[in-house]
Motif scaffolding. Structure first.
Motif, mmCIF file in Angstrom:
data_model
loop_
_atom_site.group_PDB
_atom_site.id
_atom_site.type_symbol
_atom_site.label_atom_id
_atom_site.label_comp_id
_atom_site.label_asym_id
_atom_site.label_seq_id
_atom_site.Cartn_x
_atom_site.Cartn_y
_atom_site.Cartn_z
ATOM 1 N N GLU A 144 0.801 -1.344 -0.040
ATOM 2 C CA GLU A 144 0.143 0.126 -0.129
ATOM 3 C C GLU A 144 0.741 1.230 -0.114
ATOM 4 O O GLU A 144 0.171 2.308 -0.296
ATOM 5 C CB GLU A 144 -0.888 0.026 1.310
ATOM 6 N N SER A 145 2.117 1.041 -0.001
ATOM 7 C CA SER A 145 3.020 2.323 0.326
ATOM 8 C C SER A 145 3.665 2.680 -1.153
ATOM 9 O O SER A 145 4.067 3.579 -1.378
ATOM 10 C CB SER A 145 3.987 2.087 1.076
ATOM 11 N N TYR A 146 3.218 1.978 -2.299
ATOM 12 C CA TYR A 146 3.577 2.180 -3.663
ATOM 13 C C TYR A 146 2.483 2.622 -4.486
ATOM 14 O O TYR A 146 1.060 2.442 -4.114
ATOM 15 C CB TYR A 146 3.881 0.824 -4.417
ATOM 16 N N ASP A 147 2.877 3.602 -5.133
ATOM 17 C CA ASP A 147 1.902 4.238 -6.212
ATOM 18 C C ASP A 147 1.850 2.964 -7.539
ATOM 19 O O ASP A 147 2.621 3.222 -8.455
ATOM 20 C CB ASP A 147 2.439 5.361 -6.882
ATOM 21 N N ILE A 148 0.976 2.032 -7.044
ATOM 22 C CA ILE A 148 1.030 0.877 -7.992
ATOM 23 C C ILE A 148 0.231 1.460 -9.349
ATOM 24 O O ILE A 148 0.835 0.720 -10.354
ATOM 25 C CB ILE A 148 -0.133 -0.241 -7.378
ATOM 26 N N LYS A 149 -0.664 2.117 -9.501
ATOM 27 C CA LYS A 149 -1.164 2.669 -10.815
ATOM 28 C C LYS A 149 -0.026 3.222 -11.612
ATOM 29 O O LYS A 149 0.104 2.907 -12.698
ATOM 30 C CB LYS A 149 -2.131 3.747 -10.364
ATOM 31 N N ALA A 150 0.892 4.047 -11.067
ATOM 32 C CA ALA A 150 2.204 4.585 -11.883
ATOM 33 C C ALA A 150 3.009 3.638 -12.204
ATOM 34 O O ALA A 150 3.537 3.642 -13.437
ATOM 35 C CB ALA A 150 2.819 5.765 -10.885
ATOM 36 N N LEU A 151 3.289 2.691 -11.353
ATOM 37 C CA LEU A 151 3.950 1.724 -11.702
ATOM 38 C C LEU A 151 3.621 0.615 -12.752
ATOM 39 O O LEU A 151 4.425 0.211 -13.878
ATOM 40 C CB LEU A 151 4.381 0.597 -10.346
ATOM 41 N N ILE A 152 2.307 0.457 -12.806
ATOM 42 C CA ILE A 152 1.719 -0.472 -13.990
ATOM 43 C C ILE A 152 1.683 0.076 -14.968
ATOM 44 O O ILE A 152 1.883 -0.175 -16.210
ATOM 45 C CB ILE A 152 0.379 -1.027 -13.254
ATOM 46 N N ASP A 153 1.307 1.603 -15.017
ATOM 47 C CA ASP A 153 1.485 2.486 -16.248
ATOM 48 C C ASP A 153 2.855 2.370 -16.972
ATOM 49 O O ASP A 153 3.093 2.347 -18.199
ATOM 50 C CB ASP A 153 1.204 3.818 -15.835
ATOM 51 N N PHE A 154 3.711 2.631 -16.027
ATOM 52 C CA PHE A 154 5.335 2.495 -16.525
ATOM 53 C C PHE A 154 5.429 1.249 -16.978
ATOM 54 O O PHE A 154 5.970 1.006 -18.253
ATOM 55 C CB PHE A 154 6.237 2.684 -15.213
ATOM 56 N N MET A 155 5.063 0.070 -16.321
ATOM 57 C CA MET A 155 5.383 -1.365 -17.130
ATOM 58 C C MET A 155 4.806 -1.497 -18.405
ATOM 59 O O MET A 155 5.054 -2.062 -19.422
ATOM 60 C CB MET A 155 4.888 -2.388 -16.139
ATOM 61 N N GLY A 156 3.435 -0.936 -18.473
ATOM 62 C CA GLY A 156 2.452 -0.933 -19.886
ATOM 63 C C GLY A 156 2.976 -0.154 -20.679
ATOM 64 O O GLY A 156 3.197 -0.630 -22.017
ATOM 65 N N GLN A 157 3.861 0.765 -20.606
ATOM 66 C CA GLN A 157 4.643 1.757 -21.615
ATOM 67 C C GLN A 157 5.794 1.032 -22.006
ATOM 68 O O GLN A 157 5.986 0.922 -23.262
ATOM 69 C CB GLN A 157 4.927 2.895 -21.028
ATOM 70 N N VAL A 158 6.250 0.164 -21.112
ATOM 71 C CA VAL A 158 7.498 -0.517 -21.745
ATOM 72 C C VAL A 158 7.206 -1.666 -22.728
ATOM 73 O O VAL A 158 7.666 -2.001 -23.720
ATOM 74 C CB VAL A 158 8.467 -1.410 -20.392
ATOM 75 N N LYS A 159 6.008 -2.470 -22.212
ATOM 76 C CA LYS A 159 5.433 -3.501 -22.878
ATOM 77 C C LYS A 159 4.787 -3.028 -24.189
ATOM 78 O O LYS A 159 4.635 -3.779 -25.170
ATOM 79 C CB LYS A 159 4.318 -4.410 -22.126
ATOM 80 N N ALA A 160 4.335 -1.803 -24.416
ATOM 81 C CA ALA A 160 3.690 -1.009 -25.716
ATOM 82 C C ALA A 160 4.948 -0.841 -26.447
ATOM 83 O O ALA A 160 4.491 -0.443 -27.850
ATOM 84 C CB ALA A 160 2.912 -0.230 -25.184
ATOM 85 N N GLY A 161 6.183 -1.091 -26.118
ATOM 86 C CA GLY A 161 7.240 -0.523 -26.956
ATOM 87 C C GLY A 161 7.619 0.835 -27.057
ATOM 88 O O GLY A 161 8.192 1.313 -28.011
ATOM 89 N N THR A 162 7.112 1.675 -26.152
ATOM 90 C CA THR A 162 7.494 3.063 -25.895
ATOM 91 C C THR A 162 9.217 2.996 -25.932
ATOM 92 O O THR A 162 9.613 2.480 -25.020
ATOM 93 C CB THR A 162 6.779 3.776 -24.840
ATOM 94 N N THR A 163 9.597 4.149 -26.595
ATOM 95 C CA THR A 163 10.957 3.974 -26.974
ATOM 96 C C THR A 163 11.822 4.716 -25.523
ATOM 97 O O THR A 163 12.742 4.482 -25.323
ATOM 98 C CB THR A 163 11.651 4.537 -28.306
#
Length: 307
Positions: A144-163
């Protein structure tokens, strides 16, 4: 009735026999530069435990690239192959950061044509001001101390191929997220993501961080060893980094040794051990590979999930 055993087990000797080289592609000086403050590791240990792991990861990477190419040809698509993501989980003080940095270096040497980058999830902790407002400072490191939404958004960008992706930075000196400072993840072929709770599953989220992993590693050890390593690190930091006037933990450098030891005991029992049992240890069985360390930080057993 047969018991399902999802992992192959390798003893230290059996795992070491898989190493194809007697000369790890790094120097002792480079190893000293990447190891944690109290993580003992030798070139011999790199050869025994981490060169076989590096080779195994290269097989998984090759298989992922082959599948991508064949599926693309079959489906008539031409999307660029997205980064191969490795997750590394485990308790505080178990040596995750050293292993993550070591794997980054080994992969960059063994696969020089592949760009390997490393991200820790510390930057995705809520800033201390937010944690204080939410009364979560004593739960720092818990899910609960992590901004999970921001982390998942970051991971999603990586897997979407954002350079080019910007991620938050964290300072272990000030024990806080660095305001308005970010680190760049720039078009890696391999991305290592390290953090205590990266294999965590929470039903309130549609996606989990581990959904984006291609290979995951859990660093394991007996709890008394992890506790010992934590307290050793605490005392070493008390004599070094905590001496810095900017250190969040400066007060531990100013109290007596007895008081510092009592504080380390309390922090372990009330925060780290609790987080280990409630959130970290239950995720061990979700990993693809488990490295189990002995009391000297050497890998004694390896468990690889069956394909």
């Amino acid at each position: 009735m047969h018991t399902y055993k999802p992992y192959y087990h390798f003893s230290r000797e059996a795992w070491a026999a898989l190493s194809e080289t007697e000369t790890p592609p790094l120097t002792q000086t480079e190893l000293e530069e990447i190891r944690g403050i109290n993580t003992r590791i030798s070139l011999s240990e790199v050869e025994t435990a981490y060169m076989p792991l590096t080779k195994l990861i290269s097989f998984y990477l090759e298989a992922a690239e082959t599948l991508h190419a064949k599926a693309g040809a079959f489906l008539g698509t031409s999307e660029k192959k997205v980064p191969f993501i490795i997750g590394i989980a485990g308790s505080v003080a178990v040596g995750k950061s050293t292993i993550a940095r070591l794997l980054q270096l080994l992969l960059s040497r063994v696969l020089p044509h592949k760009k390997t980058e490393l991200v820790t999830t510390d930057g995705f902790l809520y800033p201390n001001a937010v944690l204080q407002e939410k009364q979560l400072m004593k739960r720092k490191g818990f899910p609960e101390s992590y901004d999970i939404k921001a982390l998942i958004d970051f991971m999603g960008q990586v897997k979407a191929g954002t350079t080019h992706i910007m991620g938050p930075q964290y300072s272990h000196l000030t024990y806080d997220v660095l305001p308005e400072q970010e680190e760049l993840v720039s078009d890696p072929d391999i991305l290592i993501v390290e953090g205590v709770n990266v294999l965590q599953v929470k039903k309130e989220y549609q996606f989990f961080v581990s959904d984006f992993f291609d290979f995951s590693i859990y660093i394991d050890a007996e709890e008394p060893n992890i506790e010992k390593w934590y307290k050793e690190r605490f005392l070493m930091l008390r004599a070094t980094a905590f001496q810095d006037p900017k250190s969040y933990f400066r007060h531990y450098a100013e109290v007596s040794l007895e008081e510092a030891l009592q504080s380390a005991d309390t922090i372990w029992e009330e925060i780290n051990a609790k987080n280990l049992h409630e959130n970290i240890l239950p995720t061990k069985g979700r990993s693809d590979l488990i490295l189990r360390k002995g009391n000297n930080h050497e890998v004694e057993d390896v468990y690889l999930r069956k394909l």
